[in-house]
Design a protein around this motif. Structure first.
Motif, PDB file in Angstrom:
ATOM      1  N   MET A   1       0.836  -1.181   0.000  1.00  0.00           N
ATOM      2  CA  MET A   1       0.000   0.000   0.000  1.00  0.00           C
ATOM      3  C   MET A   1       0.875   1.236   0.000  1.00  0.00           C
ATOM      4  O   MET A   1       2.017   1.182   0.434  1.00  0.00           O
ATOM      5  CB  MET A   1      -0.907  -0.031   1.211  1.00  0.00           C
ATOM      6  N   ALA A   2       0.334   2.312  -0.479  1.00  0.00           N
ATOM      7  CA  ALA A   2       1.120   3.522  -0.672  1.00  0.00           C
ATOM      8  C   ALA A   2       0.546   4.688   0.116  1.00  0.00           C
ATOM      9  O   ALA A   2      -0.653   4.767   0.346  1.00  0.00           O
ATOM     10  CB  ALA A   2       1.146   3.886  -2.160  1.00  0.00           C
ATOM     11  N   THR A   3       1.421   5.591   0.478  1.00  0.00           N
ATOM     12  CA  THR A   3       0.966   6.865   1.016  1.00  0.00           C
ATOM     13  C   THR A   3       0.632   7.770  -0.163  1.00  0.00           C
ATOM     14  O   THR A   3       1.053   7.521  -1.299  1.00  0.00           O
ATOM     15  CB  THR A   3       2.066   7.541   1.862  1.00  0.00           C
ATOM     16  N   TRP A   4      -0.106   8.825   0.095  1.00  0.00           N
ATOM     17  CA  TRP A   4      -0.407   9.782  -0.961  1.00  0.00           C
ATOM     18  C   TRP A   4       0.881  10.396  -1.495  1.00  0.00           C
ATOM     19  O   TRP A   4       1.018  10.658  -2.689  1.00  0.00           O
ATOM     20  CB  TRP A   4      -1.374  10.852  -0.462  1.00  0.00           C
ATOM     21  N   GLN A   5       1.841  10.580  -0.625  1.00  0.00           N
ATOM     22  CA  GLN A   5       3.125  11.153  -1.020  1.00  0.00           C
ATOM     23  C   GLN A   5       3.806  10.300  -2.097  1.00  0.00           C
ATOM     24  O   GLN A   5       4.385  10.838  -3.045  1.00  0.00           O
ATOM     25  CB  GLN A   5       4.040  11.286   0.198  1.00  0.00           C
ATOM     26  N   GLU A   6       3.704   8.988  -1.992  1.00  0.00           N
ATOM     27  CA  GLU A   6       4.298   8.111  -2.995  1.00  0.00           C
ATOM     28  C   GLU A   6       3.588   8.266  -4.347  1.00  0.00           C
ATOM     29  O   GLU A   6       4.233   8.229  -5.396  1.00  0.00           O
ATOM     30  CB  GLU A   6       4.233   6.656  -2.526  1.00  0.00           C
ATOM     31  N   ILE A   7       2.272   8.423  -4.317  1.00  0.00           N
ATOM     32  CA  ILE A   7       1.516   8.620  -5.556  1.00  0.00           C
ATOM     33  C   ILE A   7       1.891   9.965  -6.172  1.00  0.00           C
ATOM     34  O   ILE A   7       2.076  10.076  -7.389  1.00  0.00           O
ATOM     35  CB  ILE A   7       0.006   8.503  -5.295  1.00  0.00           C
ATOM     36  N   GLU A   8       2.019  11.000  -5.340  1.00  0.00           N
ATOM     37  CA  GLU A   8       2.434  12.319  -5.829  1.00  0.00           C
ATOM     38  C   GLU A   8       3.809  12.249  -6.499  1.00  0.00           C
ATOM     39  O   GLU A   8       4.041  12.909  -7.507  1.00  0.00           O
ATOM     40  CB  GLU A   8       2.479  13.330  -4.689  1.00  0.00           C
ATOM     41  N   LYS A   9       4.698  11.461  -5.935  1.00  0.00           N
ATOM     42  CA  LYS A   9       6.041  11.325  -6.502  1.00  0.00           C
ATOM     43  C   LYS A   9       6.006  10.552  -7.815  1.00  0.00           C
ATOM     44  O   LYS A   9       6.687  10.903  -8.772  1.00  0.00           O
ATOM     45  CB  LYS A   9       6.948  10.618  -5.497  1.00  0.00           C
ATOM     46  N   ASP A  10       5.186   9.503  -7.879  1.00  0.00           N
ATOM     47  CA  ASP A  10       5.114   8.644  -9.053  1.00  0.00           C
ATOM     48  C   ASP A  10       4.362   9.297 -10.211  1.00  0.00           C
ATOM     49  O   ASP A  10       4.751   9.138 -11.374  1.00  0.00           O
ATOM     50  CB  ASP A  10       4.443   7.322  -8.672  1.00  0.00           C
ATOM     51  N   ALA A 108      -9.925  18.760  16.111  1.00  0.00           N
ATOM     52  CA  ALA A 108     -10.342  17.387  16.420  1.00  0.00           C
ATOM     53  C   ALA A 108     -11.597  17.387  17.294  1.00  0.00           C
ATOM     54  O   ALA A 108     -11.746  18.221  18.180  1.00  0.00           O
ATOM     55  CB  ALA A 108      -9.223  16.640  17.124  1.00  0.00           C
ATOM     56  N   GLN A 109     -12.497  16.458  17.020  1.00  0.00           N
ATOM     57  CA  GLN A 109     -13.669  16.265  17.866  1.00  0.00           C
ATOM     58  C   GLN A 109     -13.237  15.464  19.092  1.00  0.00           C
ATOM     59  O   GLN A 109     -12.450  14.517  18.976  1.00  0.00           O
ATOM     60  CB  GLN A 109     -14.753  15.500  17.096  1.00  0.00           C
ATOM     61  N   PRO A 110     -13.735  15.800  20.274  1.00  0.00           N
ATOM     62  CA  PRO A 110     -13.267  15.136  21.491  1.00  0.00           C
ATOM     63  C   PRO A 110     -13.475  13.618  21.493  1.00  0.00           C
ATOM     64  O   PRO A 110     -12.674  12.892  22.038  1.00  0.00           O
ATOM     65  CB  PRO A 110     -14.067  15.790  22.609  1.00  0.00           C
ATOM     66  N   ASP A 111     -14.544  13.151  20.869  1.00  0.00           N
ATOM     67  CA  ASP A 111     -14.784  11.708  20.858  1.00  0.00           C
ATOM     68  C   ASP A 111     -14.593  11.116  19.460  1.00  0.00           C
ATOM     69  O   ASP A 111     -15.069  10.019  19.178  1.00  0.00           O
ATOM     70  CB  ASP A 111     -16.187  11.380  21.384  1.00  0.00           C
ATOM     71  N   GLY A 112     -13.869  11.831  18.600  1.00  0.00           N
ATOM     72  CA  GLY A 112     -13.657  11.362  17.234  1.00  0.00           C
ATOM     73  C   GLY A 112     -12.559  10.321  17.141  1.00  0.00           C
ATOM     74  O   GLY A 112     -11.717  10.171  18.028  1.00  0.00           O
ATOM     75  N   ASN A 113     -12.582   9.591  16.062  1.00  0.00           N
ATOM     76  CA  ASN A 113     -11.559   8.605  15.732  1.00  0.00           C
ATOM     77  C   ASN A 113     -10.997   9.008  14.383  1.00  0.00           C
ATOM     78  O   ASN A 113     -11.749   9.340  13.458  1.00  0.00           O
ATOM     79  CB  ASN A 113     -12.177   7.207  15.660  1.00  0.00           C
ATOM     80  N   TYR A 114      -9.682   8.953  14.234  1.00  0.00           N
ATOM     81  CA  TYR A 114      -9.022   9.490  13.050  1.00  0.00           C
ATOM     82  C   TYR A 114      -8.198   8.415  12.360  1.00  0.00           C
ATOM     83  O   TYR A 114      -7.612   7.550  13.011  1.00  0.00           O
ATOM     84  CB  TYR A 114      -8.179  10.710  13.434  1.00  0.00           C
ATOM     85  N   PHE A 115      -8.168   8.509  11.036  1.00  0.00           N
ATOM     86  CA  PHE A 115      -7.522   7.482  10.228  1.00  0.00           C
ATOM     87  C   PHE A 115      -6.775   8.112   9.069  1.00  0.00           C
ATOM     88  O   PHE A 115      -7.143   9.167   8.587  1.00  0.00           O
ATOM     89  CB  PHE A 115      -8.586   6.539   9.632  1.00  0.00           C
ATOM     90  N   ARG A 116      -5.749   7.407   8.601  1.00  0.00           N
ATOM     91  CA  ARG A 116      -5.153   7.699   7.297  1.00  0.00           C
ATOM     92  C   ARG A 116      -5.520   6.518   6.413  1.00  0.00           C
ATOM     93  O   ARG A 116      -5.812   5.424   6.906  1.00  0.00           O
ATOM     94  CB  ARG A 116      -3.649   7.903   7.387  1.00  0.00           C
ATOM     95  N   ILE A 117      -5.530   6.754   5.119  1.00  0.00           N
ATOM     96  CA  ILE A 117      -5.809   5.680   4.173  1.00  0.00           C
ATOM     97  C   ILE A 117      -4.499   5.300   3.486  1.00  0.00           C
ATOM     98  O   ILE A 117      -3.849   6.144   2.864  1.00  0.00           O
ATOM     99  CB  ILE A 117      -6.851   6.106   3.123  1.00  0.00           C
ATOM    100  N   ASP A 118      -4.119   4.039   3.646  1.00  0.00           N
ATOM    101  CA  ASP A 118      -3.023   3.482   2.856  1.00  0.00           C
ATOM    102  C   ASP A 118      -3.649   3.070   1.532  1.00  0.00           C
ATOM    103  O   ASP A 118      -4.521   2.196   1.482  1.00  0.00           O
ATOM    104  CB  ASP A 118      -2.392   2.286   3.566  1.00  0.00           C
ATOM    105  N   VAL A 119      -3.234   3.724   0.462  1.00  0.00           N
ATOM    106  CA  VAL A 119      -3.920   3.659  -0.828  1.00  0.00           C
ATOM    107  C   VAL A 119      -3.446   2.467  -1.659  1.00  0.00           C
ATOM    108  O   VAL A 119      -2.244   2.225  -1.786  1.00  0.00           O
ATOM    109  CB  VAL A 119      -3.705   4.967  -1.613  1.00  0.00           C
ATOM    110  N   THR A 120      -4.414   1.759  -2.247  1.00  0.00           N
ATOM    111  CA  THR A 120      -4.101   0.671  -3.181  1.00  0.00           C
ATOM    112  C   THR A 120      -4.436   1.049  -4.615  1.00  0.00           C
ATOM    113  O   THR A 120      -3.831   0.538  -5.545  1.00  0.00           O
ATOM    114  CB  THR A 120      -4.842  -0.626  -2.813  1.00  0.00           C
ATOM    115  N   GLU A 121      -5.438   1.925  -4.796  1.00  0.00           N
ATOM    116  CA  GLU A 121      -5.796   2.342  -6.152  1.00  0.00           C
ATOM    117  C   GLU A 121      -6.485   3.699  -6.143  1.00  0.00           C
ATOM    118  O   GLU A 121      -7.131   4.071  -5.174  1.00  0.00           O
ATOM    119  CB  GLU A 121      -6.673   1.303  -6.841  1.00  0.00           C
ATOM    120  N   VAL A 122      -6.308   4.410  -7.253  1.00  0.00           N
ATOM    121  CA  VAL A 122      -6.907   5.736  -7.452  1.00  0.00           C
ATOM    122  C   VAL A 122      -7.385   5.804  -8.899  1.00  0.00           C
ATOM    123  O   VAL A 122      -6.705   5.312  -9.793  1.00  0.00           O
ATOM    124  CB  VAL A 122      -5.872   6.861  -7.212  1.00  0.00           C
ATOM    125  N   ALA A 123      -8.536   6.433  -9.122  1.00  0.00           N
ATOM    126  CA  ALA A 123      -9.037   6.600 -10.496  1.00  0.00           C
ATOM    127  C   ALA A 123      -9.599   8.001 -10.680  1.00  0.00           C
ATOM    128  O   ALA A 123     -10.171   8.579  -9.757  1.00  0.00           O
ATOM    129  CB  ALA A 123     -10.108   5.564 -10.811  1.00  0.00           C
TER     130      ALA A 123
END
Length: 151
Positions: A1-10, A108-123
Motif C-alpha cells: 500500500m502507498a501513502t499519498w506522497q508516494e503517488i504524488e512522486k510517481d 479534532a472532535q473530542p470523541d472522534g476517531n481518526y484514520f489515514r488511508i493506505d492507498v491501493t488504487e486511485v481513479a
C-alpha cells in the motif's frame, strides 16, 4: 500500500488533479463493509494534506464499527453536475485500508476517531476532448499510472 506522497512522486500531475476533485466539495461518499460483507455507503469529510489522505469518524458510528472489523474502504469525490458549457473535470475515486492515527492538533472532535488511508488504487474519470470518449486515468499499487479511453 502507498501513502499519498508516494503517488504524488510517481504521478504528480495525476495526483494534483485527483486532489483537486476531492477538494471540490466538503462531503465525500465512503464505502465500508458490514459484518455480513455487504457494502455500506456513508457521507464523510476527507483531507489530502502533507502526503497523506486522512478522515475522521464519530465514536460508535456504524462505519467506525465496519472499519475496525475490516479496514478496507473506498471513497468517491464530491459529485458536481457538469457545467452547461465548458469542461467537466470529472470524478475521482480511491481505495485502500484505513489505519488509526492520533487526533489532529487542531479541529479534532473530542470523541472522534481518526484514520489515514493506505492507498491501493486511485481513479480519475472525465470526458475527453473532443467530447466523444471517456478518459480513465488510474494508479494502482505495483502498476503505477495508466491512461485508457473508451468510446
Amino acid at each position: 500500500m502507498a501513502t499519498w506522497q508516494e503517488i504524488e512522486k510517481d504521478a504528480p500531475e495525476f495526483a494534483e488533479r485527483v486532489r483537486d476533485r476531492f477538494a471540490a466539495g466538503i462531503h465525500k461518499t465512503i464505502a465500508t463493509l458490514r459484518a455480513d460483507g455487504s457494502p455500506r455507503i456513508s457521507g464523510s469529510e476527507l483531507e489530502i494534506k502533507d502526503g497523506e489522505v486522512t478522515l475522521g469518524m464519530m465514536a460508535d458510528s456504524l462505519k467506525l464499527r465496519d472499519v475496525r472489523r475490516d479496514p478496507r474502504i473506498a471513497v468517491h469525490s464530491p459529485t458536481l453536475d457538469p457545467p452547461k458549457e465548458g469542461e467537466w473535470l470529472g470524478d475521482a475515486k480511491l481505495a485502500g485500508r484505513v489505519v488509526e492515527i492520533a487526533a489532529p492538533t487542531e479541529g479534532a472532535q473530542p470523541d472522534g476517531n481518526y484514520f489515514r488511508i493506505d492507498v491501493t488504487e486511485v481513479a480519475l474519470t472525465y470526458v475527453g476532448k473532443p467530447a466523444d470518449h471517456l478518459v480513465i486515468e488510474s494508479w494502482r499499487e505495483g502498476v503505477g499510472w495508466r491512461r485508457t479511453t473508451r468510446k
